[in-house]
Write an enzyme that holds these catalytic residues in place. Sequence first.
Site, PDB file in Angstrom:
ATOM      1  N   VAL A 140      -9.839   0.262   2.515  1.00  0.00           N
ATOM      2  CA  VAL A 140      -9.486   1.556   3.074  1.00  0.00           C
ATOM      3  C   VAL A 140      -9.451   2.556   1.928  1.00  0.00           C
ATOM      4  O   VAL A 140      -8.954   2.256   0.837  1.00  0.00           O
ATOM      5  CB  VAL A 140      -8.112   1.523   3.767  1.00  0.00           C
ATOM      6  CG1 VAL A 140      -7.744   2.902   4.314  1.00  0.00           C
ATOM      7  CG2 VAL A 140      -8.101   0.483   4.886  1.00  0.00           C
ATOM      8  N   CYS A 141      -9.999   3.747   2.156  1.00  0.00           N
ATOM      9  CA  CYS A 141      -9.929   4.838   1.190  1.00  0.00           C
ATOM     10  C   CYS A 141     -10.525   4.392  -0.160  1.00  0.00           C
ATOM     11  O   CYS A 141     -11.585   3.767  -0.191  1.00  0.00           O
ATOM     12  CB  CYS A 141      -8.484   5.312   1.073  1.00  0.00           C
ATOM     13  SG  CYS A 141      -8.248   6.914   0.275  1.00  0.00           S
ATOM     14  N   THR A 142      -9.849   4.683  -1.264  1.00  0.00           N
ATOM     15  CA  THR A 142     -10.399   4.337  -2.578  1.00  0.00           C
ATOM     16  C   THR A 142     -10.284   2.849  -2.900  1.00  0.00           C
ATOM     17  O   THR A 142     -10.681   2.431  -3.984  1.00  0.00           O
ATOM     18  CB  THR A 142      -9.711   5.155  -3.684  1.00  0.00           C
ATOM     19  OG1 THR A 142      -8.293   4.929  -3.629  1.00  0.00           O
ATOM     20  CG2 THR A 142      -9.992   6.646  -3.512  1.00  0.00           C
ATOM     21  N   GLY A 143      -9.789   2.064  -1.957  1.00  0.00           N
ATOM     22  CA  GLY A 143      -9.866   0.611  -2.133  1.00  0.00           C
ATOM     23  C   GLY A 143     -11.296   0.140  -2.306  1.00  0.00           C
ATOM     24  O   GLY A 143     -11.552  -0.885  -2.954  1.00  0.00           O
ATOM     25  N   SER A 160     -15.664   5.849   1.351  1.00  0.00           N
ATOM     26  CA  SER A 160     -14.421   5.949   0.614  1.00  0.00           C
ATOM     27  C   SER A 160     -13.827   7.318   0.921  1.00  0.00           C
ATOM     28  O   SER A 160     -14.347   8.041   1.790  1.00  0.00           O
ATOM     29  CB  SER A 160     -14.677   5.798  -0.893  1.00  0.00           C
ATOM     30  OG  SER A 160     -13.474   5.588  -1.611  1.00  0.00           O
TER      31      SER A 160
END
Length: 261
Positions: A140-143, A160
């Site tokens: 999720v997101c910048t993961g 991202s």
Amino acid sequence: MTPPDLSRRAILAATAAAAVTLAPARSGAAEAPGSIPQDRPVRIAMILYPGMTALDLVGPQALLAGLAPGSLYLVARSEGPIASDTGLSLVATHTFATCPRDLDVLLVPGGDGTPEQMRDAAMLAFLREQALRAAWVTSVCTGSLILGAAGLLRGYRATSHWCVRDAVLPLLGAVPVAERVVFDRNRATGAGISAGLDLALALAARLRGPDYARTAQLVAEYAPEPPFQAGTPAQAGPAIVRAADPILAPLVAGATEAARG
């Protein structure tokens, strides 16, 4: 065979899947896993680290927990409370050493702590090892940048947070896609923060089927009507983007530096 769990908690595990347009199959679709047998719980590990964004993890955890009774593991370098990037602490139940093998889902959240994790040898080694056997490798997101730093998105389409998607993902060998949720073979990535809800529920549809997800959507009354249309740069407009840029600048700079290594 154990009948499907249609309790409220289980139903919430698939809430938004019917609201997400699933990506069409690509040439690599044969590598995507099938559904998980309904006679066993889904095995899920979600990664915690200092400076993560709590919603990146809590949203998917709430929606997927019903699919994983007794088999959803919150994993960090050490057990105990882990502070998020807003100060809210979440509790790791397992360490890298004690996390079970052969996962169905491996999920990495994003957050302000992303650049440090992109350089953390222990984190990257753990992700590489688990990804060898995990059915789904997700973020999720910048993961997704942490997955990329581990070499797990090279040659994959991925998304991202908008602030790093187009500039940083290519440095890690990924092909950036401006979509809310992106599936490519057994990789699944969500855009910024709130997209974790959509990611988790699109994934739940693949794990247990679309009818399960549609029922979940109704039970959860998943019919969002945000007060503003400002969730993307295009919707927000230049003035709001300029206001957001300084808030996100340290994350962008740190992630870019870590990606260039």
